[in-house]
Motif scaffolding. Structure first.
Motif, PDB file in Angstrom:
ATOM      1  N   THR A  19       0.814  -1.207   0.000  1.00  0.00           N
ATOM      2  CA  THR A  19       0.000   0.000   0.000  1.00  0.00           C
ATOM      3  C   THR A  19       0.849   1.259   0.000  1.00  0.00           C
ATOM      4  OG1 THR A  19      -1.762  -1.173   1.178  1.00  0.00           O
ATOM      5  CG2 THR A  19      -1.831   1.242   1.211  1.00  0.00           C
ATOM      6  N   ASP A  20       1.877   1.297   0.854  1.00  0.00           N
ATOM      7  CA  ASP A  20       2.708   2.497   1.006  1.00  0.00           C
ATOM      8  C   ASP A  20       4.104   2.359   0.417  1.00  0.00           C
ATOM      9  OD1 ASP A  20       0.615   3.687   2.407  1.00  0.00           O
ATOM     10  OD2 ASP A  20       1.371   3.012   4.358  1.00  0.00           O
ATOM     11  N   LEU A  21       4.476   1.165   0.005  1.00  0.00           N
ATOM     12  CA  LEU A  21       5.858   0.900  -0.393  1.00  0.00           C
ATOM     13  C   LEU A  21       5.887  -0.064  -1.561  1.00  0.00           C
ATOM     14  CD1 LEU A  21       8.836   1.477   0.669  1.00  0.00           C
ATOM     15  CD2 LEU A  21       8.653  -0.725   1.845  1.00  0.00           C
ATOM     16  N   CYS A  40       8.972   4.782  -1.622  1.00  0.00           N
ATOM     17  CA  CYS A  40       7.804   5.306  -0.917  1.00  0.00           C
ATOM     18  C   CYS A  40       6.769   5.752  -1.951  1.00  0.00           C
ATOM     19  CB  CYS A  40       8.214   6.471  -0.017  1.00  0.00           C
ATOM     20  SG  CYS A  40       6.820   7.348   0.716  1.00  0.00           S
ATOM     21  N   ARG A  41       5.578   5.216  -1.861  1.00  0.00           N
ATOM     22  CA  ARG A  41       4.571   5.519  -2.874  1.00  0.00           C
ATOM     23  C   ARG A  41       4.013   6.937  -2.706  1.00  0.00           C
ATOM     24  NH1 ARG A  41       1.558  -0.032  -4.545  1.00  0.00           N
ATOM     25  NH2 ARG A  41       1.025   1.319  -6.283  1.00  0.00           N
ATOM     26  N   ALA A  42       4.098   7.488  -1.501  1.00  0.00           N
ATOM     27  CA  ALA A  42       3.561   8.831  -1.271  1.00  0.00           C
ATOM     28  C   ALA A  42       4.487   9.918  -1.797  1.00  0.00           C
ATOM     29  CB  ALA A  42       3.296   9.045   0.215  1.00  0.00           C
ATOM     30  N   THR A  43       5.802   9.708  -1.664  1.00  0.00           N
ATOM     31  CA  THR A  43       6.762  10.766  -1.997  1.00  0.00           C
ATOM     32  C   THR A  43       7.624  10.446  -3.205  1.00  0.00           C
ATOM     33  OG1 THR A  43       8.527   9.876  -0.605  1.00  0.00           O
ATOM     34  CG2 THR A  43       6.910  11.333   0.454  1.00  0.00           C
ATOM     35  N   GLY A  44       7.751   9.167  -3.567  1.00  0.00           N
ATOM     36  CA  GLY A  44       8.642   8.772  -4.653  1.00  0.00           C
ATOM     37  C   GLY A  44      10.086   8.608  -4.227  1.00  0.00           C
ATOM     38  N   GLU A  45      10.393   8.887  -2.953  1.00  0.00           N
ATOM     39  CA  GLU A  45      11.779   8.714  -2.497  1.00  0.00           C
ATOM     40  C   GLU A  45      12.147   7.239  -2.520  1.00  0.00           C
ATOM     41  OE1 GLU A  45      13.993   9.305   1.699  1.00  0.00           O
ATOM     42  OE2 GLU A  45      13.278  11.174   0.784  1.00  0.00           O
ATOM     43  N   GLN A  46      13.429   6.976  -2.848  1.00  0.00           N
ATOM     44  CA  GLN A  46      13.891   5.600  -2.982  1.00  0.00           C
ATOM     45  C   GLN A  46      15.109   5.319  -2.112  1.00  0.00           C
ATOM     46  OE1 GLN A  46      12.647   3.989  -7.269  1.00  0.00           O
ATOM     47  NE2 GLN A  46      14.377   5.404  -7.418  1.00  0.00           N
ATOM     48  N   LEU A  47      15.217   4.059  -1.700  1.00  0.00           N
ATOM     49  CA  LEU A  47      16.331   3.557  -0.898  1.00  0.00           C
ATOM     50  C   LEU A  47      16.740   2.211  -1.466  1.00  0.00           C
ATOM     51  CD1 LEU A  47      16.610   3.356   2.960  1.00  0.00           C
ATOM     52  CD2 LEU A  47      16.607   1.233   1.642  1.00  0.00           C
ATOM     53  N   LEU A  48      18.041   1.960  -1.548  1.00  0.00           N
ATOM     54  CA  LEU A  48      18.566   0.685  -2.041  1.00  0.00           C
ATOM     55  C   LEU A  48      19.170  -0.088  -0.881  1.00  0.00           C
ATOM     56  CD1 LEU A  48      19.210  -1.036  -4.625  1.00  0.00           C
ATOM     57  CD2 LEU A  48      21.470   0.057  -4.595  1.00  0.00           C
ATOM     58  N   ARG A 119      14.591   6.183   7.321  1.00  0.00           N
ATOM     59  CA  ARG A 119      13.368   6.575   6.624  1.00  0.00           C
ATOM     60  C   ARG A 119      13.589   6.596   5.115  1.00  0.00           C
ATOM     61  NH1 ARG A 119       9.199   8.318   9.447  1.00  0.00           N
ATOM     62  NH2 ARG A 119       8.328   9.421   7.655  1.00  0.00           N
ATOM     63  N   VAL A 120      12.555   6.180   4.415  1.00  0.00           N
ATOM     64  CA  VAL A 120      12.493   6.361   2.965  1.00  0.00           C
ATOM     65  C   VAL A 120      11.149   7.020   2.706  1.00  0.00           C
ATOM     66  CG1 VAL A 120      11.786   3.917   2.712  1.00  0.00           C
ATOM     67  CG2 VAL A 120      12.478   5.248   0.704  1.00  0.00           C
ATOM     68  N   GLY A 121      11.184   8.315   2.436  1.00  0.00           N
ATOM     69  CA  GLY A 121       9.948   9.072   2.324  1.00  0.00           C
ATOM     70  C   GLY A 121       9.186   9.039   3.629  1.00  0.00           C
ATOM     71  N   GLN A 122       7.939   8.584   3.586  1.00  0.00           N
ATOM     72  CA  GLN A 122       7.097   8.506   4.781  1.00  0.00           C
ATOM     73  C   GLN A 122       7.130   7.138   5.447  1.00  0.00           C
ATOM     74  OE1 GLN A 122       3.152   9.836   3.714  1.00  0.00           O
ATOM     75  NE2 GLN A 122       3.868  11.831   2.989  1.00  0.00           N
ATOM     76  N   VAL A 123       7.985   6.255   4.961  1.00  0.00           N
ATOM     77  CA  VAL A 123       8.102   4.889   5.476  1.00  0.00           C
ATOM     78  C   VAL A 123       9.308   4.793   6.403  1.00  0.00           C
ATOM     79  CG1 VAL A 123       8.626   2.513   4.818  1.00  0.00           C
ATOM     80  CG2 VAL A 123       6.921   3.825   3.531  1.00  0.00           C
ATOM     81  N   THR A 124       9.140   4.090   7.518  1.00  0.00           N
ATOM     82  CA  THR A 124      10.219   3.908   8.480  1.00  0.00           C
ATOM     83  C   THR A 124      10.649   2.448   8.530  1.00  0.00           C
ATOM     84  OG1 THR A 124       9.436   5.742   9.857  1.00  0.00           O
ATOM     85  CG2 THR A 124      10.894   4.136  10.905  1.00  0.00           C
ATOM     86  N   LEU A 125      11.957   2.220   8.461  1.00  0.00           N
ATOM     87  CA  LEU A 125      12.552   0.901   8.654  1.00  0.00           C
ATOM     88  C   LEU A 125      13.258   0.892  10.000  1.00  0.00           C
ATOM     89  CD1 LEU A 125      14.256   0.596   5.146  1.00  0.00           C
ATOM     90  CD2 LEU A 125      11.974  -0.228   5.780  1.00  0.00           C
ATOM     91  N   THR A 126      13.164  -0.206  10.722  1.00  0.00           N
ATOM     92  CA  THR A 126      13.820  -0.343  12.016  1.00  0.00           C
ATOM     93  C   THR A 126      14.893  -1.420  11.930  1.00  0.00           C
ATOM     94  OG1 THR A 126      11.782   0.283  13.153  1.00  0.00           O
ATOM     95  CG2 THR A 126      13.491  -0.767  14.471  1.00  0.00           C
ATOM     96  N   ALA A 127      16.085  -1.104  12.417  1.00  0.00           N
ATOM     97  CA  ALA A 127      17.223  -2.017  12.325  1.00  0.00           C
ATOM     98  C   ALA A 127      17.246  -2.999  13.491  1.00  0.00           C
ATOM     99  CB  ALA A 127      18.531  -1.237  12.293  1.00  0.00           C
ATOM    100  N   VAL A 141      13.424  -4.011   9.395  1.00  0.00           N
ATOM    101  CA  VAL A 141      12.016  -4.371   9.522  1.00  0.00           C
ATOM    102  C   VAL A 141      11.151  -3.216   9.037  1.00  0.00           C
ATOM    103  CG1 VAL A 141      10.165  -5.057  11.089  1.00  0.00           C
ATOM    104  CG2 VAL A 141      12.521  -5.798  11.541  1.00  0.00           C
ATOM    105  N   TYR A 142      10.230  -3.519   8.114  1.00  0.00           N
ATOM    106  CA  TYR A 142       9.173  -2.572   7.758  1.00  0.00           C
ATOM    107  C   TYR A 142       7.880  -3.109   8.343  1.00  0.00           C
ATOM    108  CZ  TYR A 142       5.481  -0.309   5.064  1.00  0.00           C
ATOM    109  OH  TYR A 142       4.334   0.359   4.702  1.00  0.00           O
ATOM    110  N   ASP A 143       7.388  -2.453   9.377  1.00  0.00           N
ATOM    111  CA  ASP A 143       6.153  -2.873  10.037  1.00  0.00           C
ATOM    112  C   ASP A 143       4.980  -2.221   9.304  1.00  0.00           C
ATOM    113  OD1 ASP A 143       4.322  -3.916  11.730  1.00  0.00           O
ATOM    114  OD2 ASP A 143       4.963  -2.833  13.521  1.00  0.00           O
ATOM    115  N   ASP A 144       4.501  -2.902   8.294  1.00  0.00           N
ATOM    116  CA  ASP A 144       3.472  -2.366   7.405  1.00  0.00           C
ATOM    117  C   ASP A 144       2.169  -2.136   8.181  1.00  0.00           C
ATOM    118  OD1 ASP A 144       1.713  -1.765   5.369  1.00  0.00           O
ATOM    119  OD2 ASP A 144       2.216  -3.504   4.137  1.00  0.00           O
TER     120      ASP A 144
END
Length: 218
Positions: A19-21, A40-48, A119-127, A141-144
């Motif tokens: 939905t968001d990623l 991130c689908r909301a902002t278009g920001e990308q992370l590799l 963070r990638v756009g509005q999405v948060t990943l936890t290490a 971890v991406y807790d969708d």
């Protein structure tokens, strides 16, 4: 098309649309490494995640929107062969686990600790800091909020076992402990697992095998 996570070197990326990623998985290099592009689908920001090899393949996957950041899951050389070229082409900020950064020949801009966030756009990943395959491996971890969690494990967890600890009993015990307590004990069976090589899995598929892994010692 339904996402399967089955990719091969020289083949197309497989895209998992959430939905968001958006998660694009591609296989690169002689060791069949997986690299993951998160958008991130909301902002278009990308992370590799892991500029492992074949910079040209990765840059084509990234496209004209570039990337804001690149995370290296651990210091082993097969996971950063394209890092310098990708960073030079994109200007991306680099992230790696605090205790593996010295083993990565591209400077790390942000040292990541256990429970650190990226963070990638509005999405948060936890290490999650996992010790045993290397001193400073991290899983993400991406807790969708719309479904099950998504877990990027580098070389710490695969279908059928934890990562290689080179027959070192202490390293194996450490890695299995961290994988159990920081991943299996905290995340549900539905958690989708994206490893550093090969096919995807879920925690539910792997959980029944934990006693077998402990007994065999690898």
């Amino acid at each position: 098309m339904t996402y399967s996570g089955a990719v091969k070197v020289g083949g197309r990326a497989d895209v998992h649309e959430l939905t968001d990623l958006m998660i694009s998985k591609v296989a690169v290099g002689p060791m069949n490494n997986n690299a993951y592009l998160l958008r991130c689908r909301a902002t278009g920001e990308q992370l590799l995640i892991d500029a492992a090899n074949e910079a040209g393949t990765l840059l084509r996957l990234i496209g004209d929107d570039s990337i804001a950041s690149v995370v290296t899951t651990h210091q082993h050389g097969d996971h950063w062969q394209a890092l310098a070229e990708v960073v030079a082409a994109t200007g991306a900020r680099t992230y790696a686990g605090r205790y593996d950064a010295e083993g990565i020949p591209v400077p790390t801009d942000v040292l990541v600790d256990d429970n650190g966030t990226i963070r990638v756009g509005q999405v948060t990943l936890t290490a999650r800091h996992l010790v045993g395959h290397t001193p400073g491996s991290i899983a993400l971890v991406y807790d969708d909020p719309h479904g099950a969690p998504h877990l990027f494990t580098g070389d710490c967890l695969f279908p059928g076992g934890v990562g290689n600890t080179h027959k070192d009993p202490e390293a194996f015990a450490s890695l299995l402990h961290d994988v159990e307590t920081k991943l299996f004990d905290q995340l549900p069976d539905e958690t989708w697992v994206y490893p550093g090589h090969g096919h995807d899995t879920t925690l539910g598929d792997e959980r029944p095998q934990l006693p077998e892994w402990r007994a065999r010692g690898w």
